[in-house]
Design an enzyme around this catalytic site. Sequence first.
Site, PDB file in Angstrom:
ATOM      1  N   SER A 144       0.875  -1.182   0.000  1.00  0.00           N
ATOM      2  CA  SER A 144       0.000   0.000   0.000  1.00  0.00           C
ATOM      3  C   SER A 144       0.907   1.225   0.000  1.00  0.00           C
ATOM      4  O   SER A 144       2.081   1.135   0.388  1.00  0.00           O
ATOM      5  CB  SER A 144      -0.847   0.000   1.278  1.00  0.00           C
ATOM      6  OG  SER A 144      -1.513   1.244   1.436  1.00  0.00           O
ATOM      7  N   TYR A 157      -2.291  -1.441  10.367  1.00  0.00           N
ATOM      8  CA  TYR A 157      -2.227  -1.530   8.901  1.00  0.00           C
ATOM      9  C   TYR A 157      -0.897  -0.972   8.381  1.00  0.00           C
ATOM     10  O   TYR A 157      -0.230  -1.587   7.555  1.00  0.00           O
ATOM     11  CB  TYR A 157      -3.409  -0.756   8.314  1.00  0.00           C
ATOM     12  CG  TYR A 157      -3.605  -0.902   6.829  1.00  0.00           C
ATOM     13  CD1 TYR A 157      -4.323  -1.977   6.313  1.00  0.00           C
ATOM     14  CD2 TYR A 157      -3.107   0.042   5.935  1.00  0.00           C
ATOM     15  CE1 TYR A 157      -4.525  -2.104   4.940  1.00  0.00           C
ATOM     16  CE2 TYR A 157      -3.301  -0.081   4.575  1.00  0.00           C
ATOM     17  CZ  TYR A 157      -4.018  -1.155   4.082  1.00  0.00           C
ATOM     18  OH  TYR A 157      -4.213  -1.273   2.722  1.00  0.00           O
TER      19      TYR A 157
HETATM   20  P1  NAD Z   1     -11.528  -5.991  -0.304  1.00  0.00           P
HETATM   21  O1  NAD Z   1     -12.124  -5.937   1.059  1.00  0.00           O
HETATM   22  O2  NAD Z   1     -12.339  -5.616  -1.482  1.00  0.00           O
HETATM   23  O3  NAD Z   1     -10.934  -7.447  -0.576  1.00  0.00           O
HETATM   24  C1  NAD Z   1     -10.222  -8.145   0.401  1.00  0.00           C
HETATM   25  C2  NAD Z   1     -10.158  -9.594   0.012  1.00  0.00           C
HETATM   26  O4  NAD Z   1      -9.454 -10.288   1.053  1.00  0.00           O
HETATM   27  C3  NAD Z   1     -11.544 -10.250  -0.083  1.00  0.00           C
HETATM   28  O5  NAD Z   1     -11.525 -11.210  -1.109  1.00  0.00           O
HETATM   29  C4  NAD Z   1     -11.693 -10.922   1.278  1.00  0.00           C
HETATM   30  O6  NAD Z   1     -12.590 -12.023   1.295  1.00  0.00           O
HETATM   31  C5  NAD Z   1     -10.250 -11.361   1.492  1.00  0.00           C
HETATM   32  N1  NAD Z   1      -9.956 -11.678   2.883  1.00  0.00           N
HETATM   33  C6  NAD Z   1     -10.118 -10.918   3.985  1.00  0.00           C
HETATM   34  N2  NAD Z   1      -9.740 -11.596   5.083  1.00  0.00           N
HETATM   35  C7  NAD Z   1      -9.312 -12.805   4.650  1.00  0.00           C
HETATM   36  C8  NAD Z   1      -8.804 -13.956   5.282  1.00  0.00           C
HETATM   37  N3  NAD Z   1      -8.647 -14.026   6.616  1.00  0.00           N
HETATM   38  N4  NAD Z   1      -8.483 -15.019   4.536  1.00  0.00           N
HETATM   39  C9  NAD Z   1      -8.653 -15.001   3.191  1.00  0.00           C
HETATM   40  N5  NAD Z   1      -9.124 -13.936   2.527  1.00  0.00           N
HETATM   41  C10 NAD Z   1      -9.458 -12.870   3.250  1.00  0.00           C
HETATM   42  O7  NAD Z   1     -10.205  -5.114  -0.195  1.00  0.00           O
HETATM   43  P2  NAD Z   1      -9.213  -4.493  -1.296  1.00  0.00           P
HETATM   44  O8  NAD Z   1      -9.296  -3.036  -1.183  1.00  0.00           O
HETATM   45  O9  NAD Z   1      -9.372  -5.144  -2.615  1.00  0.00           O
HETATM   46  O10 NAD Z   1      -7.820  -4.904  -0.649  1.00  0.00           O
HETATM   47  C11 NAD Z   1      -6.968  -5.871  -1.187  1.00  0.00           C
HETATM   48  C12 NAD Z   1      -5.548  -5.574  -0.748  1.00  0.00           C
HETATM   49  O11 NAD Z   1      -5.150  -4.307  -1.270  1.00  0.00           O
HETATM   50  C13 NAD Z   1      -5.377  -5.495   0.759  1.00  0.00           C
HETATM   51  O12 NAD Z   1      -4.137  -6.091   1.135  1.00  0.00           O
HETATM   52  C14 NAD Z   1      -5.346  -4.003   1.013  1.00  0.00           C
HETATM   53  O13 NAD Z   1      -4.637  -3.688   2.172  1.00  0.00           O
HETATM   54  C15 NAD Z   1      -4.638  -3.524  -0.231  1.00  0.00           C
HETATM   55  N6  NAD Z   1      -4.829  -2.117  -0.531  1.00  0.00           N
HETATM   56  C16 NAD Z   1      -6.075  -1.616  -0.751  1.00  0.00           C
HETATM   57  C17 NAD Z   1      -6.206  -0.261  -1.038  1.00  0.00           C
HETATM   58  C18 NAD Z   1      -7.539   0.362  -1.315  1.00  0.00           C
HETATM   59  O14 NAD Z   1      -7.607   1.587  -1.380  1.00  0.00           O
HETATM   60  N7  NAD Z   1      -8.595  -0.395  -1.499  1.00  0.00           N
HETATM   61  C19 NAD Z   1      -5.081   0.561  -1.100  1.00  0.00           C
HETATM   62  C20 NAD Z   1      -3.842   0.012  -0.858  1.00  0.00           C
HETATM   63  C21 NAD Z   1      -3.726  -1.331  -0.588  1.00  0.00           C
END
Ligand code: NAD
Length: 262
Positions: A144, A157
Amino acid sequence: MRMLEGKSAIITGSTSGIGLGVAEALAAAGADVMLNGFGDAQAIERERARVSAENTVKAIYHGADMSKPADIQAMAEVAKTAFGKIDIIVNNAGIQHVSPLEEFPPEKWDAILAINLSSAFHLSRLVFTDMKARGWGRIINVASAHGLVASPFKSAYVAAKHGVVGLTKTIALEGAEYGVTCNAICPGYVLTPLVEKQIPDTAKARGISEEAVVRDVLLAAQATKQFVTTSQLGALAVFLSSDAAAQITGIALPMDGGWTAH
Ligand code: NAD
């Protein structure tokens, strides 16, 4: 022939958001994919079948809980049996919790460290020997912008994501002479369920409206004033998986609309 034809990938946390976007992009490039994550079983099966049919690739699903090392091991074994080998892993599963340090629940700290950081160690460890033996592998960690800079109220986080960047560099050095690269992608804000859910909590923690959170918090530092998209991140993962990216390893690459340029 598509760029990743003959390759296979595990994408953790790919039932939603960025993980699903990355899985779709890898599948569109020809890779067989294993989806993972939580959600409604029928909805997940529909997505799995769609990704497979639209891209004429094998798409399978495993519901491993990424906070549980034994589940991660079972998932890796199922993928290896189904695909014969695992060429690409995308450590993407993640959760968020927003609250001031004094009120931060210790069990949330533990869960965030387990899912956002330790799971990347556990899965990478399990596929690394075979990748090195075959002389080709790609480990992509979805960190991130919070792997590079901090924001208040996100202690666990930010700590986990900085940890992911450190883990990325170490794996890169250990894989470098074996054709195995390891890189971290550092997205800025992407409008996924993870972000949508934190808008009310951030509003509460800062005492401002939800509209003000989007304008003055989420997109304040993002110079483009636009959210990053899951398909842009998917395209980046495909590039990092390509042979053109063979000399890119150990980096933490922001795709953040200029956030970390400040
Ligand atoms: P999201 O909530 O849409 O998706 C998260 C995914 O992780 C889902 O498929 C969920 O079922 C899965 N998950 C959660 N807990 C789990 C577990 N214990 N075991 C297996 N799967 C699990 O979130 P997102 O925004 O797509 O985030 C995905 C990644 O990107 C994360 O690591 C997040 O930190 C990172 N990220 C997101 C953003 C943003 O702005 N959305 C920015 C930077 C980084």
